[in-house]
Design an enzyme around this catalytic site. Structure first.
Site, PDB file in Angstrom:
ATOM      1  N   ASP A  67      25.279 -29.327  61.610  1.00 18.84           N
ATOM      2  CA  ASP A  67      25.498 -29.290  60.157  1.00 18.84           C
ATOM      3  C   ASP A  67      24.596 -30.285  59.432  1.00 18.84           C
ATOM      4  O   ASP A  67      23.986 -31.150  60.041  1.00 18.84           O
ATOM      5  CB  ASP A  67      26.981 -29.530  59.829  1.00 18.84           C
ATOM      6  CG  ASP A  67      27.582 -30.712  60.587  1.00 18.84           C
ATOM      7  OD1 ASP A  67      26.825 -31.545  61.117  1.00 18.84           O
ATOM      8  OD2 ASP A  67      28.820 -30.806  60.647  1.00 18.84           O
ATOM      9  N   ASN A 136      41.308 -33.827  60.173  1.00 15.39           N
ATOM     10  CA  ASN A 136      42.054 -32.647  59.721  1.00 15.39           C
ATOM     11  C   ASN A 136      41.793 -31.427  60.614  1.00 15.39           C
ATOM     12  O   ASN A 136      42.176 -30.307  60.277  1.00 15.39           O
ATOM     13  CB  ASN A 136      41.707 -32.312  58.261  1.00 15.39           C
ATOM     14  CG  ASN A 136      40.224 -31.925  58.086  1.00 15.39           C
ATOM     15  OD1 ASN A 136      39.458 -31.915  59.046  1.00 15.39           O
ATOM     16  ND2 ASN A 136      39.848 -31.616  56.855  1.00 15.39           N
ATOM     17  N   HIS A 138      38.761 -30.231  61.492  1.00 15.74           N
ATOM     18  CA  HIS A 138      37.526 -29.466  61.260  1.00 15.74           C
ATOM     19  C   HIS A 138      36.550 -29.644  62.423  1.00 15.74           C
ATOM     20  O   HIS A 138      36.550 -30.658  63.115  1.00 15.74           O
ATOM     21  CB  HIS A 138      36.885 -29.792  59.906  1.00 15.74           C
ATOM     22  CG  HIS A 138      36.187 -31.111  59.798  1.00 15.74           C
ATOM     23  ND1 HIS A 138      36.426 -31.988  58.768  1.00 15.74           N
ATOM     24  CD2 HIS A 138      35.249 -31.708  60.556  1.00 15.74           C
ATOM     25  CE1 HIS A 138      35.658 -33.058  58.914  1.00 15.74           C
ATOM     26  NE2 HIS A 138      34.943 -32.918  59.996  1.00 15.74           N
ATOM     27  N   GLU A 143      36.215 -26.321  57.571  1.00 18.85           N
ATOM     28  CA  GLU A 143      37.418 -27.022  57.127  1.00 18.85           C
ATOM     29  C   GLU A 143      38.639 -26.120  57.236  1.00 18.85           C
ATOM     30  O   GLU A 143      38.510 -24.889  57.177  1.00 18.85           O
ATOM     31  CB  GLU A 143      37.256 -27.434  55.651  1.00 18.85           C
ATOM     32  CG  GLU A 143      36.084 -28.354  55.385  1.00 18.85           C
ATOM     33  CD  GLU A 143      36.368 -29.809  55.736  1.00 18.85           C
ATOM     34  OE1 GLU A 143      37.285 -30.071  56.544  1.00 18.85           O
ATOM     35  OE2 GLU A 143      35.658 -30.670  55.195  1.00 18.85           O
TER      36      GLU A 143
HETATM   37  C1  GLP Z   1      32.025 -34.971  60.152  1.00 19.23           C
HETATM   38  C2  GLP Z   1      31.058 -33.918  60.727  1.00 19.23           C
HETATM   39  C3  GLP Z   1      31.548 -33.362  62.026  1.00 19.23           C
HETATM   40  C4  GLP Z   1      32.064 -34.508  62.877  1.00 19.23           C
HETATM   41  C5  GLP Z   1      33.328 -35.027  62.283  1.00 19.23           C
HETATM   42  C6  GLP Z   1      33.902 -36.249  62.967  1.00 19.23           C
HETATM   43  O1  GLP Z   1      32.423 -34.694  58.850  1.00 19.23           O
HETATM   44  N1  GLP Z   1      30.740 -32.832  59.849  1.00 19.23           N
HETATM   45  O2  GLP Z   1      30.502 -32.654  62.662  1.00 19.23           O
HETATM   46  O3  GLP Z   1      32.355 -34.052  64.190  1.00 19.23           O
HETATM   47  O4  GLP Z   1      33.207 -35.221  60.881  1.00 19.23           O
HETATM   48  O5  GLP Z   1      33.174 -37.398  62.677  1.00 19.23           O
HETATM   49  P1  GLP Z   1      33.378 -38.755  63.425  1.00 19.23           P
HETATM   50  O6  GLP Z   1      32.820 -38.569  64.803  1.00 19.23           O
HETATM   51  O7  GLP Z   1      32.585 -39.753  62.643  1.00 19.23           O
HETATM   52  O8  GLP Z   1      34.821 -39.045  63.455  1.00 19.23           O
END
Ligand code: GLP
Length: 243
Positions: A67, A136, A138, A143
């Site tokens: 992403d 959440n 995702h 989402e």
């Molecule tokens: C972000 C990204 C995801 C990621 C997630 C968790 O918003 N879009 O690809 O896996 O949130 O992030 P983190 O590893 O910092 O907890």
């Protein structure tokens, strides 16, 4: 779903790095799907270390990142591309032409997304998709919602997601772009294998719902239950809600 519960974050990073090392040893031209976020920071550090020691060779591998924020250029320090440059791309021997990234500055989001799907297909499909998970539930920027988009698309970020990404923008939630390009649930599920990494107690609720809950678009990670080769690599805190 295969669930591995390891002692701590460091062990999670080592386990996933070993999986990537093995994959590239067996199949040097493997196609990797890669995540950003805090969770994979140690994984990338370990991959850099192994590369320095000559234990992993990326020269024939391809990568597709999951992403990217819509409206941010790759030169923006908060872009996911900048993150990947800093944590992996600048340090290993990936061929630049085999590094694929969604362009948040593309003229047309629809054309960018369709082109990305086509590029994944041309590369032969993803061999291994590595994912993090949002608090959440995702995955990527898919989402929780009444329905999900299968293919790569322009996604609207949930308030919780903008909050958790605010650290990239000096803590300013309002500065986090409201939309992002993201692989879709189908893009992820078409990967031949999927690894979801989760660490820390803040992920325990989402991990529990993803593993034990119903398969629902309201908990996007629960869709991974439909895939035949999914491994969850968790530390004890993230596994805290599992039966
Ligand atoms: C972000 C990204 C995801 C990621 C997630 C968790 O918003 N879009 O690809 O896996 O949130 O992030 P983190 O590893 O910092 O907890």
């Amino acid at each position: 779903m295969k669930v591995h519960i390891l002692k701590n974050e460091a062990a999670v990073a080592l386990a996933v790095a070993t999986r990537v090392t093995r994959l590239l040893a067996e199949r040097p031209s493997a196609v990797l799907g890669l995540p950003t976020g805090n969770t994979p920071v140690r994984l990338y550090a370990e991959l850099r270390r192994r590369h320095r020691l000559g234990k992993i060779d990326f020269s024939k591998a391809s990568t597709f990142n999951l992403d990217e924020f819509w409206g941010l250029p790759w030169t923006h320090p908060a872009s996911y591309r900048a993150f990947m440059e800093e944590h992996l791309f600048q340090h290993v021997n990936l061929a630049p032409r085999r590094i694929h990234f969604l362009n948040g500055m593309a003229k047309s989001a629809a054309a960018e997304c369709a082109g990305y799907e086509a590029a994944i297909q041309r590369a032969g499909g993803l061999d291994l998709m590595i994912l993090g998970i949002g608090t959440n539930g995702h995955i990527g920027f898919n989402e929780p919602a009444p329905s999900l988009t299968a293919d790569t698309h322009l996604a609207r970020l949930a308030p919780a997601t903008r909050r958790s990404n605010a650290y990239l923008f000096d803590g300013r939630q309002g500065a986090v772009p409201p939309t992002a390009l993201s692989m879709g649930a189908g893009t992820i599920l078409r990967s031949r294998a999927v690894i979801l990494m989760a660490t820390g107690a803040s992920k325990a609720g989402a991990v529990r719902a993803a593993v034990h809950g119903q398969v629902t678009s309201r908990m996007p990670a629960s869709l991974l239950q439909l895939h035949r080769d999914v491994e969850l690599v968790l530390d004890q805190a993230a596994a805290g809600g599992l039966r």
